[in-house]
Design a protein around this motif. Structure first.
Motif, PDB file in Angstrom:
ATOM      1  N   ASN A  60     -21.168 -42.705  42.640  1.00  0.00           N
ATOM      2  CA  ASN A  60     -21.118 -43.996  41.956  1.00  0.00           C
ATOM      3  C   ASN A  60     -22.377 -44.296  41.143  1.00  0.00           C
ATOM      4  O   ASN A  60     -22.494 -45.388  40.583  1.00  0.00           O
ATOM      5  CB  ASN A  60     -20.883 -45.117  42.975  1.00  0.00           C
ATOM      6  N   ARG A  61     -23.286 -43.345  41.042  1.00  0.00           N
ATOM      7  CA  ARG A  61     -24.567 -43.604  40.373  1.00  0.00           C
ATOM      8  C   ARG A  61     -24.407 -44.011  38.909  1.00  0.00           C
ATOM      9  O   ARG A  61     -25.167 -44.813  38.415  1.00  0.00           O
ATOM     10  CB  ARG A  61     -25.485 -42.409  40.498  1.00  0.00           C
ATOM     11  N   SER A  62     -23.411 -43.490  38.221  1.00  0.00           N
ATOM     12  CA  SER A  62     -23.270 -43.799  36.798  1.00  0.00           C
ATOM     13  C   SER A  62     -22.232 -44.890  36.529  1.00  0.00           C
ATOM     14  O   SER A  62     -22.243 -45.493  35.473  1.00  0.00           O
ATOM     15  CB  SER A  62     -22.895 -42.537  36.013  1.00  0.00           C
ATOM     16  N   THR A  63     -21.360 -45.131  37.507  1.00  0.00           N
ATOM     17  CA  THR A  63     -20.306 -46.118  37.282  1.00  0.00           C
ATOM     18  C   THR A  63     -20.672 -47.497  37.810  1.00  0.00           C
ATOM     19  O   THR A  63     -19.962 -48.458  37.555  1.00  0.00           O
ATOM     20  CB  THR A  63     -18.989 -45.677  37.960  1.00  0.00           C
ATOM     21  N   LEU A 125     -28.666 -34.449  37.892  1.00  0.00           N
ATOM     22  CA  LEU A 125     -29.042 -35.819  38.239  1.00  0.00           C
ATOM     23  C   LEU A 125     -30.333 -36.340  37.610  1.00  0.00           C
ATOM     24  O   LEU A 125     -30.693 -37.486  37.846  1.00  0.00           O
ATOM     25  CB  LEU A 125     -29.145 -35.957  39.770  1.00  0.00           C
TER      26      LEU A 125
END
Length: 126
Positions: A60-63, A125
């Protein structure tokens, strides 16, 4: 990833995995995310729940944050997949030990895997 080397007392895997096995282990995103997290643990030990939470965070880091109900469902799916697919595969490869009674995972250092794991981490990342 980790700035300091592991202490010499840290246990390591007894055999060096083949390059084919290393790439096979790193080919799956959730397995990579679990390894990124376990590699960062000072003693290499974490609970399955901690691994699950961190895999979800990587995903979920980018969303951005998911709605709570979606996040809980995602974590259930991740945890099921970890328990039945990824942790057994990593254990069979001698990379970690999964104690199902205590729901803990112990990562064994493996220099060959870690070399490629660090490379994947930086490409993926950073």
């Amino acid at each position: 990833m980790r700035e300091t080397e592991r202490e010499s007392a840290t246990l390591s895997a007894e055999t060096t995995p083949s390059l084919d096995l290393v790439f096979n282990l790193l080919a799956n995103e959730r397995r990579r995310y679990a390894l990124y997290f376990l590699y960062e643990q000072q003693d290499g030990v974490a609970t399955v729940e901690e691994v699950t939470d961190n895999v979800a965070a990587f995903e979920n880091r980018s969303t951005g944050p998911e709605p709570q109900s979606d996040l809980e469902e995602q974590k259930r799916q991740i945890q099921t997949e970890l328990r039945h697919v990824h942790l057994p595969k990593l254990e069979d490869a001698g990379i970690l030990e999964h104690d199902q009674r205590s729901e803990t995972v112990r990562y064994w250092t493996q220099p060959t895997l870690e070399e490629w794991l660090e490379h994947a981490y930086h490409k993926e990342l950073t």
